[in-house]
Write an enzyme that holds these catalytic residues in place. Sequence first.
Site: not given
Ligand SMILES: Cc1ncc(COP(=O)(O)O)c(C=O)c1O
Length: 428
Positions: A287-288, A330, A357-358, A386
């Site tokens: 699940e990327p 991060y 303002c940071e 993100y």
């Molecule tokens: C449970 C889970 N699966 C998949 C992802 C996707 O990660 P990425 O966007 O780094 O592929 C995340 C990201 O936080 C996650 O928490």
Amino acid sequence: MHEPASVLALLPHGAGIVDGMLSVGGCRVDDLASRFGTPLYVYDDGTLRQSAREVLAAFRPLGARVSFAAKACEVIRVLRVFEEEGLDLDAVSEGELEAASRAGFDPDRIHLHGNNKAEEELARAIRCGLRAIVIDNVDEARRIVRLVGNQPVQVSLTMRVLLPVEAATHPHLQTSGERSKFGIPVESDEAREFLDLVAQHPSLRLISLHTHLGSQIADVDVYTRAADDLLQMAARLSARGSPLQEISLGGGWAVAYRPGDPSLSARDVAAALAPLFGDCSWRLAVEPGRALVARAGVAIYRVGSVKQSGSRRLVAVDGGMGDNPRPALYGARYSALPVSRPMSTPLGPTDVVGRYCESGDVLARDVFLPAMRAGDLICIPMSGAYQVSMASSYNLVPQPAVVLVGASRANLAVRRATVDDVLARDVP
Ligand SMILES: Cc1ncc(COP(=O)(O)O)c(C=O)c1O
């Protein structure tokens, strides 16, 4: 110094230079900025589709199920592209479930994650028959038992397993190992309690084991180690009669935000996992998030001021940590290009700073840009993941618009927020 050509290579596929101006999806970026305003997030339809096809092609020989982690970008038009391309979906909230539904995903293509899901989220997941609910802890499993009551339903569960495997990445991006808040520790009392609960309740069915190691992981070996651990656990559970179908290894594959940054491609991950899953009783799932959307998106800002502060040149733009908190959260690093004449010879290092303002509101530190003036446009490549999904209205600055481009056309995907939007929930 990063040469402009190497930064251009980070843009969406098919991006180019037209009459000296950057173009994405056949649309001149300066025209998009005039039409939709700035800051502006531009997603390229072709790059989204190409990314989805590459990931699906890489995992097809393994028969793996591929989901998109919606948290990386929850824009409905983007989700719809992935729905059309045949990806499943990983959602983490009622909002994401609703966005997925509006994008056309059938419930049996969606699983629900989260380490502390609200009761209403669990109730909705049960009601609409999601493919699976990913269980993070025993309290949550008990809550499901209570919600199911005597209803004649079957609820499919995935167990999120906390493995001792630690991936090399920023600590805030690690979701495995001893200090992680996610998942049920392997071989723990919590794990035994959860498995007993499932065994006792006829409505519950454990169909898969899952782990997600973290994000921006460039070392493929941690995936094979995690897979080994989960496969051993699956063998133990199967011996006890659990009807497991799947082993999910989450996402987290690193993308290169700047020229030369390490990355991990879907093909590399699939090749490393092939010996383990080629001839195996359980189907692989991945699940990327970032790997599917980062490159497809660019952020466009307008410069408001340029000043010299000691040896540093500061270029202030009309966005910043409100639409992209990643550098402050991060230490994420980006590169940048001018929209006009992007191949111009850069001057010395420049900090692209935001309007908030940071002091931590620095979008891109030490990037090489040519002379810039107030009114010029700046493009930050690799902005598809993100950023829109993490945007806030800090300082009561409205969130930017999002457009989807392709075949020389631009469609508004998310309208720019207004001050009224931002103040709408305030009860004066
Ligand atoms: C449970 C889970 N699966 C998949 C992802 C996707 O990660 P990425 O966007 O780094 O592929 C995340 C990201 O936080 C996650 O928490």
